[in-house]
Design a protein around this motif. Structure first.
Motif, PDB file in Angstrom:
ATOM      1  N   ARG A 121      44.025  29.443  35.132  1.00 55.50           N
ATOM      2  CA  ARG A 121      44.344  30.452  36.275  1.00 55.50           C
ATOM      3  C   ARG A 121      43.251  31.332  36.128  1.00 55.50           C
ATOM      4  O   ARG A 121      42.924  31.886  37.448  1.00 55.50           O
ATOM      5  N   SER A 122      43.165  32.387  35.117  1.00 55.18           N
ATOM      6  CA  SER A 122      42.097  33.274  35.320  1.00 55.18           C
ATOM      7  C   SER A 122      40.603  32.697  35.454  1.00 55.18           C
ATOM      8  O   SER A 122      39.968  33.635  36.154  1.00 55.18           O
ATOM      9  N   ALA A 123      40.470  31.659  35.057  1.00 54.20           N
ATOM     10  CA  ALA A 123      38.863  31.066  35.468  1.00 54.20           C
ATOM     11  C   ALA A 123      38.883  30.910  36.846  1.00 54.20           C
ATOM     12  O   ALA A 123      37.822  30.979  37.509  1.00 54.20           O
ATOM     13  N   ALA A 124      39.916  30.260  37.367  1.00 57.50           N
ATOM     14  CA  ALA A 124      39.960  29.987  39.030  1.00 57.50           C
ATOM     15  C   ALA A 124      39.698  31.530  39.885  1.00 57.50           C
ATOM     16  O   ALA A 124      39.173  31.613  40.628  1.00 57.50           O
ATOM     17  N   ILE A 125      40.396  32.392  39.330  1.00 54.68           N
ATOM     18  CA  ILE A 125      40.456  33.596  40.002  1.00 54.68           C
ATOM     19  C   ILE A 125      39.202  34.602  39.899  1.00 54.68           C
ATOM     20  O   ILE A 125      38.496  34.844  40.592  1.00 54.68           O
ATOM     21  N   VAL A 126      38.506  34.270  38.539  1.00 57.26           N
ATOM     22  CA  VAL A 126      37.154  34.825  38.398  1.00 57.26           C
ATOM     23  C   VAL A 126      36.274  33.899  39.492  1.00 57.26           C
ATOM     24  O   VAL A 126      35.366  34.653  40.146  1.00 57.26           O
ATOM     25  N   LEU A 127      36.061  32.704  39.652  1.00 53.11           N
ATOM     26  CA  LEU A 127      35.222  32.096  40.353  1.00 53.11           C
ATOM     27  C   LEU A 127      35.585  32.362  41.954  1.00 53.11           C
ATOM     28  O   LEU A 127      34.604  32.727  42.688  1.00 53.11           O
ATOM     29  N   GLY A 181      46.382  35.997  28.003  1.00 55.65           N
ATOM     30  CA  GLY A 181      46.127  34.849  28.864  1.00 55.65           C
ATOM     31  C   GLY A 181      45.261  33.637  27.913  1.00 55.65           C
ATOM     32  O   GLY A 181      44.597  32.836  28.562  1.00 55.65           O
ATOM     33  N   VAL A 182      45.681  33.747  26.758  1.00 58.42           N
ATOM     34  CA  VAL A 182      44.925  32.817  25.921  1.00 58.42           C
ATOM     35  C   VAL A 182      45.782  31.242  26.070  1.00 58.42           C
ATOM     36  O   VAL A 182      44.810  30.196  25.851  1.00 58.42           O
ATOM     37  N   GLU A 183      46.990  30.954  26.533  1.00 53.64           N
ATOM     38  CA  GLU A 183      47.446  29.740  26.654  1.00 53.64           C
ATOM     39  C   GLU A 183      46.697  29.046  27.752  1.00 53.64           C
ATOM     40  O   GLU A 183      45.934  29.524  28.539  1.00 53.64           O
ATOM     41  N   LEU A 184      46.882  27.760  27.689  1.00 55.01           N
ATOM     42  CA  LEU A 184      46.146  26.890  28.630  1.00 55.01           C
ATOM     43  C   LEU A 184      46.609  26.897  30.110  1.00 55.01           C
ATOM     44  O   LEU A 184      45.367  27.310  30.863  1.00 55.01           O
ATOM     45  N   ALA A 185      47.634  27.308  30.640  1.00 47.27           N
ATOM     46  CA  ALA A 185      47.741  27.632  31.918  1.00 47.27           C
ATOM     47  C   ALA A 185      47.338  28.876  32.579  1.00 47.27           C
ATOM     48  O   ALA A 185      46.471  28.908  33.563  1.00 47.27           O
ATOM     49  N   PRO A 186      47.449  30.054  31.826  1.00 49.80           N
ATOM     50  CA  PRO A 186      47.119  31.328  32.331  1.00 49.80           C
ATOM     51  C   PRO A 186      45.374  31.260  32.124  1.00 49.80           C
ATOM     52  O   PRO A 186      44.672  31.964  33.086  1.00 49.80           O
ATOM     53  N   ALA A 187      44.780  30.545  31.119  1.00 44.72           N
ATOM     54  CA  ALA A 187      43.505  30.671  31.042  1.00 44.72           C
ATOM     55  C   ALA A 187      42.853  29.664  32.191  1.00 44.72           C
ATOM     56  O   ALA A 187      41.802  30.155  32.665  1.00 44.72           O
ATOM     57  N   ARG A 205      33.178  15.347  32.733  1.00 49.50           N
ATOM     58  CA  ARG A 205      34.086  16.371  33.637  1.00 49.50           C
ATOM     59  C   ARG A 205      34.338  17.348  32.429  1.00 49.50           C
ATOM     60  O   ARG A 205      35.272  17.155  31.450  1.00 49.50           O
ATOM     61  N   GLN A 206      33.874  18.516  32.889  1.00 42.77           N
ATOM     62  CA  GLN A 206      34.315  19.860  32.060  1.00 42.77           C
ATOM     63  C   GLN A 206      35.392  20.173  32.837  1.00 42.77           C
ATOM     64  O   GLN A 206      35.928  20.428  34.044  1.00 42.77           O
ATOM     65  N   PRO A 207      36.253  21.043  31.882  1.00 46.37           N
ATOM     66  CA  PRO A 207      37.533  21.770  32.419  1.00 46.37           C
ATOM     67  C   PRO A 207      36.919  23.255  32.937  1.00 46.37           C
ATOM     68  O   PRO A 207      35.874  23.522  32.600  1.00 46.37           O
ATOM     69  N   LEU A 208      37.778  23.458  33.880  1.00 49.61           N
ATOM     70  CA  LEU A 208      37.336  24.819  34.646  1.00 49.61           C
ATOM     71  C   LEU A 208      37.147  25.860  33.624  1.00 49.61           C
ATOM     72  O   LEU A 208      36.114  26.672  34.008  1.00 49.61           O
TER      73      LEU A 208
END
Length: 132
Positions: free
Chosen positions: A111-117, A103-109, A22-25
């Protein structure tokens, strides 16, 4: 001299099934960024060059190209290439922001990955509506 027998503490896996991990987002976004770049390079560039060559050859060739592009299979190819372009652009902008430590921290990273998707899928749906 005999080798010393050591007991095996835990058995090693026989194989590593990458589909069960299971890969992280953010990892999924990274993998899809590479896949979309490969798709654009291997399929997008040849299709684009072919399209430009055929459309500039003559008016008859351009009308033939338009009739080919009206077929559903070619519309799906164009839609897949549009998704690859949109996704690669958005993920690339995300990585540029990460390179300047935004956005390097875990939560913003995450969130930005979800926004991109989500944004790439929404923009691809808009392209699909315009295409059909």
């Amino acid at each position: 001299m005999a080798a010393i027998e050591r007991p095996v503490v835990k058995p090693r896996p026989v194989y590593l099934n990458l589909l069960e991990i299971r890969q992280p987002l953010p990892a999924i976004v990274s993998i899809l960024h590479r896949v979309s770049g490969g798709l654009l390079f291997l399929v997008g560039i040849p299709v684009l060059l072919w399209s430009v060559q055929v459309s500039l050859a003559s008016p008859e060739a351009f009308s033939q190209w338009k009739s080919v592009m009206a077929q559903p299979l070619w519309k799906l190819v164009a839609l897949a290439l549009a998704w690859a372009y949109i996704y690669h652009l958005l993920a690339g902008l995300r990585y540029l922001a990460l390179d300047v430590h935004v956005g390097v921290e875990l939560a913003p990273a995450r969130r930005s990955a979800a926004i991109v998707l989500i944004l790439s899928l929404l923009l691809t749906v808009i392209v699909a509506v315009r295409l059909w």
